[in-house]
Enzyme design. Structure first.
Site, PDB file in Angstrom:
ATOM      1  N   ARG A  82       0.836  -1.210   0.000  1.00 44.94           N
ATOM      2  CA  ARG A  82       0.000   0.000   0.000  1.00 44.94           C
ATOM      3  C   ARG A  82       0.866   1.254   0.000  1.00 44.94           C
ATOM      4  O   ARG A  82       0.525   2.266  -0.605  1.00 44.94           O
ATOM      5  CB  ARG A  82      -0.958  -0.026   1.194  1.00 44.94           C
ATOM      6  CG  ARG A  82      -2.019   1.051   1.128  1.00 44.94           C
ATOM      7  CD  ARG A  82      -3.110   0.826   2.156  1.00 44.94           C
ATOM      8  NE  ARG A  82      -2.604   0.908   3.513  1.00 44.94           N
ATOM      9  CZ  ARG A  82      -3.318   0.613   4.606  1.00 44.94           C
ATOM     10  NH1 ARG A  82      -4.564   0.197   4.493  1.00 44.94           N
ATOM     11  NH2 ARG A  82      -2.794   0.720   5.801  1.00 44.94           N
ATOM     12  N   LYS A 184      -2.591   6.477   1.737  1.00 46.01           N
ATOM     13  CA  LYS A 184      -2.382   6.898   3.125  1.00 46.01           C
ATOM     14  C   LYS A 184      -1.431   8.099   3.136  1.00 46.01           C
ATOM     15  O   LYS A 184      -0.241   7.976   3.448  1.00 46.01           O
ATOM     16  CB  LYS A 184      -1.846   5.716   3.937  1.00 46.01           C
ATOM     17  CG  LYS A 184      -2.360   5.713   5.363  1.00 46.01           C
ATOM     18  CD  LYS A 184      -2.276   4.344   5.988  1.00 46.01           C
ATOM     19  CE  LYS A 184      -2.370   4.404   7.488  1.00 46.01           C
ATOM     20  NZ  LYS A 184      -3.574   5.047   8.011  1.00 46.01           N
ATOM     21  N   GLU A 220     -16.202   6.298   4.874  1.00 44.06           N
ATOM     22  CA  GLU A 220     -15.486   5.722   6.016  1.00 44.06           C
ATOM     23  C   GLU A 220     -15.391   6.777   7.101  1.00 44.06           C
ATOM     24  O   GLU A 220     -16.001   7.852   6.989  1.00 44.06           O
ATOM     25  CB  GLU A 220     -14.119   5.213   5.587  1.00 44.06           C
ATOM     26  CG  GLU A 220     -13.192   6.273   5.024  1.00 44.06           C
ATOM     27  CD  GLU A 220     -11.795   5.726   4.715  1.00 44.06           C
ATOM     28  OE1 GLU A 220     -11.327   4.809   5.399  1.00 44.06           O
ATOM     29  OE2 GLU A 220     -11.171   6.261   3.781  1.00 44.06           O
TER      30      GLU A 220
HETATM   31  N1  PLP Z   1      -9.297   4.192   6.800  1.00 44.55           N
HETATM   32  C1  PLP Z   1      -8.466   5.175   7.190  1.00 44.55           C
HETATM   33  C2  PLP Z   1      -8.761   6.547   6.753  1.00 44.55           C
HETATM   34  C3  PLP Z   1      -7.346   4.864   7.977  1.00 44.55           C
HETATM   35  O1  PLP Z   1      -6.516   5.823   8.377  1.00 44.55           O
HETATM   36  C4  PLP Z   1      -7.113   3.532   8.354  1.00 44.55           C
HETATM   37  C5  PLP Z   1      -5.948   3.178   9.146  1.00 44.55           C
HETATM   38  O2  PLP Z   1      -4.960   2.744   8.652  1.00 44.55           O
HETATM   39  C6  PLP Z   1      -8.019   2.546   7.929  1.00 44.55           C
HETATM   40  C7  PLP Z   1      -9.090   2.919   7.154  1.00 44.55           C
HETATM   41  C8  PLP Z   1      -7.805   1.131   8.287  1.00 44.55           C
HETATM   42  O3  PLP Z   1      -6.802   0.552   7.509  1.00 44.55           O
HETATM   43  P1  PLP Z   1      -5.948  -0.651   8.040  1.00 44.55           P
HETATM   44  O4  PLP Z   1      -6.912  -1.721   8.392  1.00 44.55           O
HETATM   45  O5  PLP Z   1      -5.093  -1.024   6.889  1.00 44.55           O
HETATM   46  O6  PLP Z   1      -5.195  -0.167   9.205  1.00 44.55           O
HETATM   47  C1  COI Z   2      -4.189   3.063  11.604  1.00 42.54           C
HETATM   48  O1  COI Z   2      -5.143   2.415  12.035  1.00 42.54           O
HETATM   49  O2  COI Z   2      -3.078   2.564  11.396  1.00 42.54           O
HETATM   50  C2  COI Z   2      -4.321   4.469  11.295  1.00 42.54           C
HETATM   51  O3  COI Z   2      -3.509   5.000  10.614  1.00 42.54           O
HETATM   52  C3  COI Z   2      -5.444   5.206  11.840  1.00 42.54           C
HETATM   53  C4  COI Z   2      -4.990   6.436  12.552  1.00 42.54           C
HETATM   54  C5  COI Z   2      -6.205   7.233  12.775  1.00 42.54           C
HETATM   55  C6  COI Z   2      -4.256   6.135  13.807  1.00 42.54           C
END
Ligand code: PLP
Ligand code: COI
Length: 341
Positions: A82, A184, A220
């Protein structure tokens, strides 16, 4: 490995400085070999690309102590992948995926004393990130970059841990239809600061963002994807090109299908439909699986039948299975767990 003497069961989601972090610099078109360092500070030129035009991307994953006492990391290869997508979208150099995983492993290993013991509910949150370092004043990508990884022990992201939260439908947009919501990038989070401060001031734990183009579909929150459970037990999760492809969500979809035998729908979710669902939750590395008890849309309340006291039964099954896999209590699908040796 002797662990640090921290109050593991009561740490929140905040920064605790650990001993070592990984640093690699990109200059003249190449990354250097990278190293671990004690220095937690970054000194930059006043005109660094990241400071002027927010050229920065990051990742988040966790390390766990399993039931058997091993230190493991959950699916770091997907974070590596990612970050490649994030870097490309912001015209940054790619940090090679194998090197990303190696840097994460090195950082966790060097800070093993900070990986919370099994059973405390805490984990080591790992934050890889990359930013433009050389002076940039015209709007263009930097030529030099730094990639870093640090770890910090964390507890639950939302106060109260597994207690259902109340969120609001935001009046602000998080991401444009052809913007950067799917990567991200730090800029997405800068965008959300005013919205989250406003939500907190009004007593809400988070924002539900709708799609910016029509404001009719669920996107989201600021830091997690949505999960919904229908009254007949199906898992429904929003599909959109402007949300982050959550690794937790992708893992839960697999868990729901393959471990729990559930039907899963990944599709557009009209906000109008939300009041029909039996359960709602947020999923992400930080959020894990956090139950939502109530959504407030400009004074109108949507109260899920699962209530405000505990997680709904299906959300709980998803949570238990995922955390069981992460903590080594349940056998993981091949390739999900990276053991730190
Ligand atoms: N959506 C957003 C905006 C996020 O910052 C995160 C955190 O990483 C997620 C979703 C969840 O992603 P992940 O499950 O890869 O941590
Ligand atoms: C994560 O879950 O890794 C994120 O980046 C979310 C953040 C709001 C801490």
């Amino acid at each position: 490995m002797e662990k640090k003497n921290l109050d593991w069961s009561n740490i929140g989601f905040s920064y605790v400085q650990t001993d070592k972090r990984y640093v690699s610099n990109f200059k003249n078109g190449a990354w250097d070999e990278g190293t671990l360092t004690d220095d937690a500070n970054v000194v930059l030129n006043e005109c660094a690309g990241v400071l002027q035009y927010a050229q920065t991307v990051f990742e988040g994953m966790k390390a766990y102590t399993t039931e058997k006492g091993q230190t493991v990391i959950f699916r770091p290869d997907l974070n590596a992948e990612r970050m490649v997508q994030s870097a490309k979208r912001l015209e940054m150099p790619v940090f090679p995926e194998e090197r990303f995983v190696d840097a994460v492993v090195q950082t966790v290993k060097a800070n093993e004393a900070y990986v919370p013991p099994y059973g405390t509910g805490a984990t080591l949150y790992i934050r890889p990130y990359m930013f433009g370092t050389n002076p940039v004043i015209g709007v263009k990508p930097a030529d030099e970059y730094q990639f870093r990884v640090f770890g910090t022990p964390v507890g639950p992201y939302f106060k109260g841990g597994a207690k259902p939260i109340t969120i609001k439908v935001s009046d602000f947009d998080r991401a444009a239809p052809h913007g950067t919501g799917h990567i991200k990038a730090g800029l997405n989070y800068a965008m959300s600061m005013h919205a989250i401060v406003t939500a907190h001031e009004e007593g809400f734990a988070e924002n539900m963002y709708l799609d910016a183009a029509t404001r009719t579909n669920v996107e989201e929150t600021g830091g997690a994807n949505f999960l919904f459970v229908t009254k007949d037990g199906k898992l429904v999760t929003p599909k959109s090109n402007s949300i982050l492809p959550s690794i937790t969500r992708r893992s839960l979809v697999y868990v729901a299908k393959e471990y729990l035998g559930m039907d899963v729908e990944e599709r557009v979710v009209p906000f109008e439909e939300v009041k029909e669902f039996a359960e709602c939750g947020l999923c992400g590395t930080a959020a894990v699986v956090s139950p939502v008890g109530k959504i407030v849309d400009h004074g109108k309340e949507i109260c899920f039948p699962s209530g405000m006291d505990e997680m709904g039964p299906v959300t709980k099954k998803l949570y238990d299975t995922l955390t069981g896999i992460q903590m080594g209590r349940i056998e993981a699908p091949k390739g999900w767990i990276k053991v730190v040796e």
